[in-house]
Design an enzyme around this catalytic site. Structure first.
Site, PDB file in Angstrom:
ATOM      1  N   ASP A  20      42.168  39.101  37.560  1.00  0.00           N
ATOM      2  CA  ASP A  20      42.593  38.472  38.871  1.00  0.00           C
ATOM      3  C   ASP A  20      44.051  39.305  39.124  1.00  0.00           C
ATOM      4  O   ASP A  20      44.338  39.651  40.051  1.00  0.00           O
ATOM      5  CB  ASP A  20      42.959  37.195  38.686  1.00  0.00           C
ATOM      6  CG  ASP A  20      43.858  36.561  39.926  1.00  0.00           C
ATOM      7  OD1 ASP A  20      43.507  36.575  40.942  1.00  0.00           O
ATOM      8  OD2 ASP A  20      44.912  35.635  39.578  1.00  0.00           O
ATOM      9  N   ALA A  21      44.829  39.645  37.959  1.00  0.00           N
ATOM     10  CA  ALA A  21      46.028  40.269  38.026  1.00  0.00           C
ATOM     11  C   ALA A  21      45.742  41.818  38.632  1.00  0.00           C
ATOM     12  O   ALA A  21      46.566  42.224  39.116  1.00  0.00           O
ATOM     13  CB  ALA A  21      46.856  40.238  36.744  1.00  0.00           C
TER      14      ALA A  21
END
Length: 134
Positions: A20-21
């Site tokens: 996600d990051a």
């Protein structure tokens, strides 16, 4: 650098957390590179790329077009099938699970330093979203 064997030991949600990051960072870079600088506009535009709905659509497209390796598909399934104890926000469980699978693939590639492949897949995804926004 995390070795592939070490990444294999991580659960799907841990991989998704990292993915996600990594994905969001490259999306943010893309938006800034293309001249977007207003915070509210940046957030609104980024949602088109990073929402669970967008990620589920993207992973479906990658799978349909057979753009993932068998190993990447395994990591997708690991993330998709991981038991999450948090509720999906603004989406149904199936969409949320697919997006977790998408993020797990990105997390695996990031953690194992497969940067060329990570950038290739994210570039394809950004391009697909850009076409829907044009």
């Amino acid at each position: 650098m995390m070795k592939p064997k070490d990444a294999e030991l991580l659960n799907g949600l841990a991989l998704a957390y990292m993915g996600d990051a990594a994905y969001e960072q490259l999306v943010r870079e893309h938006l800034l590179t293309n001249g977007q600088t207003k915070p509210n506009q940046l957030h609104r535009l980024a949602t088109n790329y990073v929402s669970a709905k967008a990620q589920a659509w993207l992973i479906d497209a990658l799978l349909e077009e057979e753009l993932l390796t068998s190993e990447e598909i395994d990591y997708y399934k690991r993330g998709r099938n991981a038991k999450s104890y948090s509720k999906a926000k603004n989406t149904d469980g199936s969409t949320y699970n697919k997006s977790s699978g998408f993020e797990a693939v990105m997390g695996y590639l990031y953690l194992t330093k497969q940067e060329d492949r990570l950038h290739e897949l994210i570039g394809l995804c950004i391009s697909k979203v850009d076409k829907t926004l044009a």
